[in-house]
Design an enzyme around this catalytic site. Structure first.
Site, PDB file in Angstrom:
ATOM      1  N   SER A 158      46.650   3.010  12.064  1.00 47.53           N
ATOM      2  CA  SER A 158      47.058   4.488  12.104  1.00 47.53           C
ATOM      3  C   SER A 158      48.238   4.609  12.518  1.00 47.53           C
ATOM      4  O   SER A 158      48.539   3.889  13.376  1.00 47.53           O
ATOM      5  CB  SER A 158      45.949   5.187  12.697  1.00 47.53           C
ATOM      6  N   TYR A 206      40.751   6.504  20.545  1.00 44.85           N
ATOM      7  CA  TYR A 206      40.985   6.033  19.165  1.00 44.85           C
ATOM      8  C   TYR A 206      42.372   5.474  19.226  1.00 44.85           C
ATOM      9  O   TYR A 206      42.505   4.154  18.380  1.00 44.85           O
ATOM     10  CB  TYR A 206      41.077   7.362  18.111  1.00 44.85           C
TER      11      TYR A 206
HETATM   12  P1  NAP Z   1      35.680   8.827   6.355  1.00 43.21           P
HETATM   13  O1  NAP Z   1      35.976   9.860   5.363  1.00 43.21           O
HETATM   14  O2  NAP Z   1      34.938   9.494   7.867  1.00 43.21           O
HETATM   15  O3  NAP Z   1      34.852   7.552   6.129  1.00 43.21           O
HETATM   16  C1  NAP Z   1      34.643   6.719   7.026  1.00 43.21           C
HETATM   17  C2  NAP Z   1      33.709   5.312   6.295  1.00 43.21           C
HETATM   18  O4  NAP Z   1      33.538   4.404   7.243  1.00 43.21           O
HETATM   19  C3  NAP Z   1      32.561   5.776   5.672  1.00 43.21           C
HETATM   20  O5  NAP Z   1      32.491   5.014   4.354  1.00 43.21           O
HETATM   21  C4  NAP Z   1      31.310   5.231   6.688  1.00 43.21           C
HETATM   22  O6  NAP Z   1      30.357   4.724   5.913  1.00 43.21           O
HETATM   23  C5  NAP Z   1      32.080   4.021   7.145  1.00 43.21           C
HETATM   24  N1  NAP Z   1      31.702   3.619   8.443  1.00 43.21           N
HETATM   25  C6  NAP Z   1      31.327   4.217   9.599  1.00 43.21           C
HETATM   26  N2  NAP Z   1      30.862   3.321  10.445  1.00 43.21           N
HETATM   27  C7  NAP Z   1      30.638   2.377   9.857  1.00 43.21           C
HETATM   28  C8  NAP Z   1      29.873   1.231  10.223  1.00 43.21           C
HETATM   29  N3  NAP Z   1      29.337   0.969  11.484  1.00 43.21           N
HETATM   30  N4  NAP Z   1      29.767   0.044   9.355  1.00 43.21           N
HETATM   31  C9  NAP Z   1      30.207   0.242   8.182  1.00 43.21           C
HETATM   32  N5  NAP Z   1      30.815   1.305   7.834  1.00 43.21           N
HETATM   33  C10 NAP Z   1      31.111   2.432   8.524  1.00 43.21           C
HETATM   34  O7  NAP Z   1      37.051   8.144   7.090  1.00 43.21           O
HETATM   35  P2  NAP Z   1      38.530   8.126   6.571  1.00 43.21           P
HETATM   36  O8  NAP Z   1      39.254   9.334   7.222  1.00 43.21           O
HETATM   37  O9  NAP Z   1      38.362   7.706   5.205  1.00 43.21           O
HETATM   38  O10 NAP Z   1      39.131   6.944   7.531  1.00 43.21           O
HETATM   39  C11 NAP Z   1      39.133   5.618   7.070  1.00 43.21           C
HETATM   40  C12 NAP Z   1      39.782   4.585   7.884  1.00 43.21           C
HETATM   41  O11 NAP Z   1      41.305   5.034   8.160  1.00 43.21           O
HETATM   42  C13 NAP Z   1      39.311   4.651   9.298  1.00 43.21           C
HETATM   43  O12 NAP Z   1      39.518   3.191   9.784  1.00 43.21           O
HETATM   44  C14 NAP Z   1      40.247   5.434  10.020  1.00 43.21           C
HETATM   45  O13 NAP Z   1      40.565   5.170  11.488  1.00 43.21           O
HETATM   46  C15 NAP Z   1      41.777   5.150   9.123  1.00 43.21           C
HETATM   47  N6  NAP Z   1      42.477   6.182   9.368  1.00 43.21           N
HETATM   48  C16 NAP Z   1      42.443   7.603   8.621  1.00 43.21           C
HETATM   49  C17 NAP Z   1      43.184   8.612   8.785  1.00 43.21           C
HETATM   50  C18 NAP Z   1      43.066   9.919   8.296  1.00 43.21           C
HETATM   51  O14 NAP Z   1      43.711  11.012   8.634  1.00 43.21           O
HETATM   52  N7  NAP Z   1      41.864  10.031   7.554  1.00 43.21           N
HETATM   53  C19 NAP Z   1      44.624   8.287   9.438  1.00 43.21           C
HETATM   54  C20 NAP Z   1      44.711   6.918   9.855  1.00 43.21           C
HETATM   55  C21 NAP Z   1      43.983   6.079   9.726  1.00 43.21           C
HETATM   56  P3  NAP Z   1      28.799   5.695   5.750  1.00 43.21           P
HETATM   57  O15 NAP Z   1      29.560   7.203   5.295  1.00 43.21           O
HETATM   58  O16 NAP Z   1      28.192   4.958   4.766  1.00 43.21           O
HETATM   59  O17 NAP Z   1      28.311   5.760   7.092  1.00 43.21           O
END
Ligand code: NAP
Length: 248
Positions: free
Chosen positions: A141, A154
């Site tokens: 991130s 985080y």
């Molecule tokens: P999201 O919409 O909340 O989706 C999270 C995903 O992670 C879901 O598929 C969830 O699976 C899975 N997950 C959670 N706990 C898990 C576990 N114990 N084992 C396996 N899978 C698990 O998140 P997102 O916003 O797309 O973010 C995805 C990644 O990008 C993360 O690493 C986050 O830190 C990073 N990121 C996001 C942003 C942002 O602004 N969105 C910015 C920078 C970095 P289930 O739903 O099946 O439980």
């Protein structure tokens, strides 16, 4: 496009959000994709269906990335189903912003378990199957550059991922395995909606700080991951690539 033809990929946390977009992109670029989920089977099934409808190949496999046996079964499912493994995307992750006074063991352990232990277990289980030309991509991130207030745990997890990316690039490089990270800025996903980030002051602040003047979409990130997975990035390892519209 066929730049990932004959490659097999695992994308963790691909039932929604950035992971779902990455799974669709890798499949569109020719890879066979294991769409991992933890709790959202229906979401993962929908991602698989959309990949198949577009002519691609994918399978949904449930596994909690914090549990070693489940991670080993996830990797085993990729090998059983597709016979090889070339691309590992450590995307699953959670973010819980809170003031430092609100630090709890539970908040610390949950975020470090999913965001740091998870990728370590996944790479550990996958490594025996990866050969020359394989690519590991960790989703970090831009918080490691921006240091938003109230994100100490985080941001700590993503700082750890940046450091681990460098270590693994060095450790696995002699085997021809590349390891890189992609660091998104704020991206509109199910997760950021649930966390209340979208439509908040945090979104306004992000837009104001971003040279390209908006928050990101999943499709801003997925092609960067596909590039790193491909041989186009064959001389790129140990890098942390910002996908943040210039916010740093
Ligand atoms: P999201 O919409 O909340 O989706 C999270 C995903 O992670 C879901 O598929 C969830 O699976 C899975 N997950 C959670 N706990 C898990 C576990 N114990 N084992 C396996 N899978 C698990 O998140 P997102 O916003 O797309 O973010 C995805 C990644 O990008 C993360 O690493 C986050 O830190 C990073 N990121 C996001 C942003 C942002 O602004 N969105 C910015 C920078 C970095 P289930 O739903 O099946 O439980």
């Amino acid at each position: 496009m066929n730049k990932l033809k004959d490659k097999v990929a695992i994308v963790t946390g691909a039932s929604k959000g950035i992971g779902a977009g990455i799974a669709r992109q890798l499949a569109a670029d020719g890879a066979k994709v294991v769409v991992n989920y933890a709790s959202s089977k229906a979401g993962a099934d929908e991602v698989v269906a959309s990949i198949e409808a577009a002519g691609g190949t994918a399978v949904a496999v449930g596994a909690d990335v914090t549990i070693k046996e489940e991670v080993e079964a996830l990797v085993g499912a990729a090998i059983d189903r597709f016979g090889r493994l070339d691309i590992v995307v450590n995307n699953s992750g959670i973010y819980q912003f809170a003031r430092i006074e609100e630090t709890t063991e539970e908040r610390y352990r949950k975020q470090f378990d999913i965001n740091v232990l998870g990728p370590l277990l996944v790479v550990g289980a996958a490594a025996p199957y990866l050969g020359a030309g394989a690519s590991i991509i960790n989703i970090s991130s831009n918080v490691t550059h921006v240091h938003p207030a109230e994100s100490a745990i985080y941001t700590g997890t993503k700082g750890a991922i940046d450091a681990i990316t460098g270590v693994l690039a060095r450790e696995l490089g002699p085997r021809g395995i590349r390891v890189n990270a992609v660091s998104p800025g704020l991206i509109e996903t199910e997760g950021t909606h649930t966390a209340g980030a979208m439509g908040s002051d945090f979104q306004t602040w992000n837009e104001a700080q971003t040279p390209l003047g908006r928050v990101g979409q999943v499709q801003d990130i997925a092609p960067i991951v596909s590039y790193l997975a491909s041989s186009d990035a064959g001389w790129v390892t140990g890098e942390i690539i910002l996908g943040s519209g210039g916010m740093r």
